[in-house]
Design a protein around this motif. Structure first.
Motif, mmCIF file in Angstrom:
data_model
loop_
_atom_site.group_PDB
_atom_site.id
_atom_site.type_symbol
_atom_site.label_atom_id
_atom_site.label_comp_id
_atom_site.label_asym_id
_atom_site.label_seq_id
_atom_site.Cartn_x
_atom_site.Cartn_y
_atom_site.Cartn_z
ATOM 1 N N PHE A 169 -8.553 10.527 -1.729
ATOM 2 C CA PHE A 169 -9.591 10.008 -2.620
ATOM 3 C C PHE A 169 -8.934 9.117 -3.659
ATOM 4 N N ILE A 170 -9.446 7.892 -3.819
ATOM 5 C CA ILE A 170 -8.975 6.976 -4.861
ATOM 6 C C ILE A 170 -10.001 7.031 -5.987
ATOM 7 N N HIS A 171 -9.600 7.558 -7.128
ATOM 8 C CA HIS A 171 -10.501 7.772 -8.254
ATOM 9 C C HIS A 171 -10.798 6.464 -8.989
ATOM 10 N N ASP A 172 -12.084 6.172 -9.200
ATOM 11 C CA ASP A 172 -12.555 4.997 -9.945
ATOM 12 C C ASP A 172 -11.948 3.692 -9.464
ATOM 13 N N LYS A 228 -5.135 13.964 -2.808
ATOM 14 C CA LYS A 228 -5.329 14.532 -1.477
ATOM 15 C C LYS A 228 -6.524 15.479 -1.551
ATOM 16 N N CYS A 229 -7.431 15.357 -0.617
ATOM 17 C CA CYS A 229 -8.641 16.188 -0.598
ATOM 18 C C CYS A 229 -8.336 17.550 0.027
ATOM 19 N N GLY A 230 -9.124 18.528 -0.356
ATOM 20 C CA GLY A 230 -8.977 19.866 0.208
ATOM 21 C C GLY A 230 -9.284 19.875 1.692
ATOM 22 N N SER A 231 -10.269 19.077 2.078
ATOM 23 C CA SER A 231 -10.674 18.996 3.477
ATOM 24 C C SER A 231 -10.864 17.526 3.840
ATOM 25 N N GLN A 232 -10.383 17.143 5.016
ATOM 26 C CA GLN A 232 -10.563 15.752 5.446
ATOM 27 C C GLN A 232 -12.034 15.401 5.619
ATOM 28 N N LYS A 233 -12.868 16.407 5.906
ATOM 29 C CA LYS A 233 -14.304 16.150 6.061
ATOM 30 C C LYS A 233 -14.916 15.648 4.760
ATOM 31 N N ASP A 234 -14.354 16.081 3.624
ATOM 32 C CA ASP A 234 -14.891 15.691 2.321
ATOM 33 C C ASP A 234 -14.580 14.247 1.962
ATOM 34 N N CYS A 235 -13.519 13.704 2.521
ATOM 35 C CA CYS A 235 -13.074 12.363 2.146
ATOM 36 C C CYS A 235 -12.873 11.508 3.398
ATOM 37 N N PRO A 236 -13.898 10.766 3.800
ATOM 38 C CA PRO A 236 -13.735 9.884 4.946
ATOM 39 C C PRO A 236 -12.897 8.660 4.560
ATOM 40 N N CYS A 271 0.847 -1.188 0.000
ATOM 41 C CA CYS A 271 0.000 0.000 0.000
ATOM 42 C C CYS A 271 0.885 1.242 0.000
ATOM 43 N N SER A 272 0.419 2.268 -0.684
ATOM 44 C CA SER A 272 1.200 3.500 -0.772
ATOM 45 C C SER A 272 0.408 4.665 -0.189
ATOM 46 N N LEU A 273 0.909 5.864 -0.392
ATOM 47 C CA LEU A 273 0.301 7.069 0.158
ATOM 48 C C LEU A 273 -1.190 7.155 -0.193
ATOM 49 N N GLY A 274 -2.017 7.344 0.801
ATOM 50 C CA GLY A 274 -3.456 7.456 0.606
ATOM 51 C C GLY A 274 -4.185 6.133 0.706
ATOM 52 N N HIS A 275 -3.451 5.023 0.724
ATOM 53 C CA HIS A 275 -4.055 3.696 0.822
ATOM 54 C C HIS A 275 -4.187 3.277 2.283
ATOM 55 N N LEU A 276 -5.206 2.499 2.558
ATOM 56 C CA LEU A 276 -5.411 1.932 3.883
ATOM 57 C C LEU A 276 -5.520 0.419 3.732
ATOM 58 N N GLU A 304 -8.158 -5.154 -2.520
ATOM 59 C CA GLU A 304 -7.911 -3.797 -3.010
ATOM 60 C C GLU A 304 -7.801 -2.884 -1.794
ATOM 61 N N PRO A 305 -7.053 -1.794 -1.917
ATOM 62 C CA PRO A 305 -6.875 -0.922 -0.759
ATOM 63 C C PRO A 305 -8.103 -0.045 -0.507
ATOM 64 N N ASP A 306 -8.339 0.251 0.750
ATOM 65 C CA ASP A 306 -9.300 1.296 1.099
ATOM 66 C C ASP A 306 -8.533 2.613 1.035
ATOM 67 N N GLN A 307 -9.234 3.714 1.226
ATOM 68 C CA GLN A 307 -8.565 5.015 1.235
ATOM 69 C C GLN A 307 -8.498 5.546 2.655
ATOM 70 N N ILE A 308 -7.412 6.240 2.932
ATOM 71 C CA ILE A 308 -7.219 6.882 4.233
ATOM 72 C C ILE A 308 -8.015 8.185 4.245
#
Length: 125
Positions: A98-101, A109-117, A77-82, A90-94
């Motif tokens: 945001f993991i696109h498609d 990286k999201c502008g706000s952590q609230k936007d991307c759980p 797993c790399s940056l942004g992966h959980l 498949e990895p989840d996202q931290i």
């Protein structure tokens, strides 16, 4: 003879040993265990005495690359992966990424952590 998940390494011996971690035996009467490396590269078994190649899974911090990359190997797993559980395909996202498609190489990286759980890939508001 020894049952599945075990082997005897001495001819004529009735002493059976469980297959060690990272190996399995899917037939009775084995004289050796098969390695997970031959089925899913960099994988391991979560227990001794595994009875099938299906018991070979990727450890925490990795995911199985067969579905997303068409490779029979565990992918780190790399940056942004959980990858907080063993056996992930498949990895989840931290949180905050945001993991696109569902493509693990398209992480933003999201502008706000609230936007991307954190959670499954692509789960953003």
């Amino acid at each position: 003879p020894c049952g599945k998940g075990s082997y005897t390494d001495l001819a004529g011996s009735k002493v059976c040993k469980r297959c060690p971690l990272g190996t399995f035996s899917d037939v009775a009467g084995s004289t050796a265990c098969s390695t997970c490396e031959n089925h899913l590269r960099y994988s391991n078994t979560p227990f001794q005495g595994a009875q099938s190649s299906q018991d070979c899974i990727c450890t925490e911090g990795f995911y199985n690359g067969e579905k997303l990359h068409k490779k029979k190997e565990c992918v780190k797993c790399s940056l942004g992966h959980l990858c907080d559980k063993a056996g992930m395909v498949e990895p989840d996202q931290i949180k905050g990424y945001f993991i696109h498609d569902g493509k693990p190489d398209q992480v933003y990286k999201c502008g706000s952590q609230k936007d991307c759980p954190s959670g499954p890939a692509g789960s953003c508001i």
